[in-house]
Write a protein that holds these residues in place. Structure first.
Motif, PDB file in Angstrom:
ATOM      1  N   LEU A  35       0.833  -1.203   0.000  1.00  0.00           N
ATOM      2  CA  LEU A  35       0.000   0.000   0.000  1.00  0.00           C
ATOM      3  C   LEU A  35       0.870   1.256   0.000  1.00  0.00           C
ATOM      4  CD1 LEU A  35      -3.069   0.357   0.024  1.00  0.00           C
ATOM      5  CD2 LEU A  35      -2.929   0.698   2.474  1.00  0.00           C
ATOM      6  N   VAL A  36       1.940   1.233   0.758  1.00  0.00           N
ATOM      7  CA  VAL A  36       2.864   2.376   0.775  1.00  0.00           C
ATOM      8  C   VAL A  36       3.558   2.511  -0.576  1.00  0.00           C
ATOM      9  CG1 VAL A  36       5.009   3.235   1.794  1.00  0.00           C
ATOM     10  CG2 VAL A  36       3.191   2.376   3.263  1.00  0.00           C
ATOM     11  N   ARG A  37       3.970   1.392  -1.180  1.00  0.00           N
ATOM     12  CA  ARG A  37       4.618   1.438  -2.500  1.00  0.00           C
ATOM     13  C   ARG A  37       3.655   1.948  -3.560  1.00  0.00           C
ATOM     14  NH1 ARG A  37       9.381   2.294  -3.103  1.00  0.00           N
ATOM     15  NH2 ARG A  37       9.441   1.297  -5.134  1.00  0.00           N
ATOM     16  N   ALA A  38       2.362   1.728  -3.359  1.00  0.00           N
ATOM     17  CA  ALA A  38       1.364   2.208  -4.310  1.00  0.00           C
ATOM     18  C   ALA A  38       1.111   3.702  -4.152  1.00  0.00           C
ATOM     19  CB  ALA A  38       0.059   1.438  -4.136  1.00  0.00           C
ATOM     20  N   GLY A  39       1.693   4.321  -3.143  1.00  0.00           N
ATOM     21  CA  GLY A  39       1.514   5.756  -2.948  1.00  0.00           C
ATOM     22  C   GLY A  39       0.312   6.100  -2.099  1.00  0.00           C
ATOM     23  N   ARG A  40      -0.234   5.139  -1.414  1.00  0.00           N
ATOM     24  CA  ARG A  40      -1.398   5.375  -0.558  1.00  0.00           C
ATOM     25  C   ARG A  40      -1.005   5.131   0.897  1.00  0.00           C
ATOM     26  NH1 ARG A  40      -6.111   6.086  -3.222  1.00  0.00           N
ATOM     27  NH2 ARG A  40      -6.113   5.501  -5.410  1.00  0.00           N
ATOM     28  N   LYS A  70       4.701  13.998   0.519  1.00  0.00           N
ATOM     29  CA  LYS A  70       6.021  14.143  -0.085  1.00  0.00           C
ATOM     30  C   LYS A  70       6.570  12.780  -0.508  1.00  0.00           C
ATOM     31  CE  LYS A  70      10.517  16.236   0.876  1.00  0.00           C
ATOM     32  NZ  LYS A  70      11.334  16.933   1.873  1.00  0.00           N
ATOM     33  N   ALA A  71       6.394  11.762   0.320  1.00  0.00           N
ATOM     34  CA  ALA A  71       6.855  10.416  -0.022  1.00  0.00           C
ATOM     35  C   ALA A  71       6.089   9.872  -1.219  1.00  0.00           C
ATOM     36  CB  ALA A  71       6.692   9.485   1.172  1.00  0.00           C
ATOM     37  N   ALA A  72       4.800  10.185  -1.308  1.00  0.00           N
ATOM     38  CA  ALA A  72       4.004   9.720  -2.447  1.00  0.00           C
ATOM     39  C   ALA A  72       4.478  10.382  -3.744  1.00  0.00           C
ATOM     40  CB  ALA A  72       2.526  10.017  -2.209  1.00  0.00           C
ATOM     41  N   ARG A  73       4.905  11.639  -3.671  1.00  0.00           N
ATOM     42  CA  ARG A  73       5.394  12.322  -4.884  1.00  0.00           C
ATOM     43  C   ARG A  73       6.736  11.766  -5.343  1.00  0.00           C
ATOM     44  NH1 ARG A  73       3.575  17.149  -2.199  1.00  0.00           N
ATOM     45  NH2 ARG A  73       5.709  17.467  -1.493  1.00  0.00           N
ATOM     46  N   LYS A  74       7.554  11.268  -4.416  1.00  0.00           N
ATOM     47  CA  LYS A  74       8.870  10.741  -4.748  1.00  0.00           C
ATOM     48  C   LYS A  74       8.834   9.306  -5.259  1.00  0.00           C
ATOM     49  CE  LYS A  74      11.918  13.268  -1.632  1.00  0.00           C
ATOM     50  NZ  LYS A  74      12.862  13.108  -0.528  1.00  0.00           N
ATOM     51  N   LEU A  77       7.662   4.502  -9.040  1.00  0.00           N
ATOM     52  CA  LEU A  77       6.871   3.557  -9.820  1.00  0.00           C
ATOM     53  C   LEU A  77       5.979   4.267 -10.820  1.00  0.00           C
ATOM     54  CD1 LEU A  77       5.736   1.099  -7.001  1.00  0.00           C
ATOM     55  CD2 LEU A  77       7.694   0.899  -8.514  1.00  0.00           C
ATOM     56  N   SER A  78       5.713   3.586 -11.934  1.00  0.00           N
ATOM     57  CA  SER A  78       4.773   4.127 -12.918  1.00  0.00           C
ATOM     58  C   SER A  78       3.349   3.927 -12.395  1.00  0.00           C
ATOM     59  CB  SER A  78       4.954   3.409 -14.260  1.00  0.00           C
ATOM     60  OG  SER A  78       4.517   2.070 -14.144  1.00  0.00           O
ATOM     61  N   GLU A  79       2.397   4.516 -13.086  1.00  0.00           N
ATOM     62  CA  GLU A  79       0.997   4.392 -12.656  1.00  0.00           C
ATOM     63  C   GLU A  79       0.526   2.943 -12.702  1.00  0.00           C
ATOM     64  OE1 GLU A  79      -0.984   6.627 -11.177  1.00  0.00           O
ATOM     65  OE2 GLU A  79       0.799   7.898 -11.208  1.00  0.00           O
ATOM     66  N   GLY A  80       0.962   2.204 -13.708  1.00  0.00           N
ATOM     67  CA  GLY A  80       0.588   0.797 -13.805  1.00  0.00           C
ATOM     68  C   GLY A  80       1.166  -0.022 -12.665  1.00  0.00           C
ATOM     69  N   VAL A  84      -0.827  -2.119  -9.726  1.00  0.00           N
ATOM     70  CA  VAL A  84      -0.559  -3.521  -9.404  1.00  0.00           C
ATOM     71  C   VAL A  84      -0.220  -3.665  -7.918  1.00  0.00           C
ATOM     72  CG1 VAL A  84       1.054  -5.420  -9.787  1.00  0.00           C
ATOM     73  CG2 VAL A  84       0.126  -4.181 -11.727  1.00  0.00           C
ATOM     74  N   ALA A  85       0.574  -2.751  -7.377  1.00  0.00           N
ATOM     75  CA  ALA A  85       0.924  -2.790  -5.958  1.00  0.00           C
ATOM     76  C   ALA A  85      -0.318  -2.592  -5.090  1.00  0.00           C
ATOM     77  CB  ALA A  85       1.967  -1.732  -5.628  1.00  0.00           C
TER      78      ALA A  85
END
Length: 110
Positions: A35-40, A70-74, A77-80, A84-85
């Motif tokens: 979930l963190v890797r997905a930006g959420r 800030k972590a989500a902006r950095k 990973l691509s949107e795809g 998937v994450a």
């Protein structure tokens, strides 16, 4: 009067409890990581209790939310890949819930 202990049954219950705990904690941790890797990043608003030892101020909560954004902006990973994450995280949480439900069914039906 003697008490007989079925040690094999004891070891079976111990093994099942250990495996269940490892599965639930493992799937939950994997789900949070994905979930963190997905930006959420899950940011939970702190609850204020009157008898709490320490209460997070709104300033600290705002800083935590800002760091999460800030972590989500950095995120490299691509949107795809993020999608998937995110689906992997949801699947991991579902497996965690399934492990808990399987344990409850073993208790109720056993």
């Amino acid at each position: 009067m003697s008490v007989d202990i079925n040690w094999l049954a004891f070891l079976q219950v111990f093994g099942a409890a250990l495996a269940g705990a490892v599965l639930v904690v493992g799937f939950y941790a994997l789900g949070l990581r994905l979930l963190v890797r997905a930006g959420r990043v899950p940011v939970v608003a702190p609850a204020e209790f009157t008898d709490a030892i320490s209460v997070i101020s709104p300033k600290h909560a705002q800083r935590a939310a800002h760091r999460a954004e800030k972590a989500a902006r950095k995120n490299p990973l691509s949107e795809g890949q993020k999608r998937v994450a995110q689906f992997g995280a949801y699947a991991s949480f579902a497996l965690c819930a399934a492990a808990v439900l399987a344990g409850l069914l073993l208790i109720v039906l056993g």
